[in-house]
Design an enzyme around this catalytic site. Sequence first.
Site, PDB file in Angstrom:
ATOM      1  N   HIS A 138      12.401  30.183   4.925  1.00  0.00           N
ATOM      2  CA  HIS A 138      13.205  30.262   3.588  1.00  0.00           C
ATOM      3  C   HIS A 138      12.128  30.001   2.376  1.00  0.00           C
ATOM      4  CE1 HIS A 138      16.007  30.609   0.265  1.00  0.00           C
ATOM      5  NE2 HIS A 138      15.824  29.436   0.061  1.00  0.00           N
ATOM      6  N   ASP A 177      12.907  35.030  -0.151  1.00  0.00           N
ATOM      7  CA  ASP A 177      14.212  34.481   0.620  1.00  0.00           C
ATOM      8  C   ASP A 177      13.741  34.400   1.997  1.00  0.00           C
ATOM      9  OD1 ASP A 177      16.799  33.412   0.683  1.00  0.00           O
ATOM     10  OD2 ASP A 177      17.431  35.525   1.498  1.00  0.00           O
TER      11      ASP A 177
END
Length: 308
Positions: A138, A177
């Site tokens: 992430h 992301d």
Amino acid sequence: MLTVQELVDDNADNIPFNWIAGHGAAERNIRDDGMAAADLVGHLNLIHPSRIQVFGQEELAYYSRFDLRRRTHHMDELLIGGVPAILLADGLSPPQDLIDQCDQHQVPLLSTPVAAAQLIDLLRIYLGKKLAPTTTVHGVFMDVLGLGVLITGESGLGKSELALELISRGHGLVADDAVEFSRIAPGMIEGHCPPLLQNMLEVRGLGLLDIRTIFGETSVRRKMRLKLIVHLVRATAQDKFERLPLQDITQDMLGMPVRKVMLQVAAGRNLAVLVEAAVRNTILKLRGIDTLGEFMERQAMAILQSSK
């Protein structure tokens, strides 16, 4: 797990294969068992039956020297040993007994006009990437001054806003992301974006932004090699950061240490400039220039001179 059919389909543009025998074994697995890509494919070798066996002109000539009984014996040992596939390079045609044995044992037998040495090189590169250890992280992966930089930190710290600022300053977006990393070589980690998130950046309050459409083709990258991790942390009174760390901070990524810097997020701090400075400093270190080490030598010299 990679299958022979996937190998054929993925390399259709560079390596045109013609399926000769073993048609029912298209889903046969190519097992890596932790082996390096160089060990997964090579010239005919009876000692290593578990790798993809490549017949070039010399191998086929050697094979043809034996009588049918010895050829059958050797090939039985090879095929029973779990060979994933047999590839004939240089446009060679296999003898009928080899075709019959591959059909009998249901082992794929394919031919290609590509030269044997080139075929092995292409497949080793392909297998090295396809079977490389992978992980998903992430964060935001950027190209900053030609260096692959992963920006991490807890949600709400402004990773995407920082990425947007860096893009506006001429740097490139790789992934936002969810970043997929692969260790494609012993000292090389490559990161890319999942197809679903390609060119997209999610910014709070603005939603999804198509960076390629907004900023142009040069604002995005397909992939980059990871060289630096920038970790954002909240600035609190309890945190005590070492102003001049004597040792470089690293983070383990797929079994490889990656340089890491930690930046405190606080009002008034220009994080984009700090990231650029961190990247420039990392480039200097990669070139063997240690600013802190040079300063400490200068300080030691000054102390020595003042003590005289």
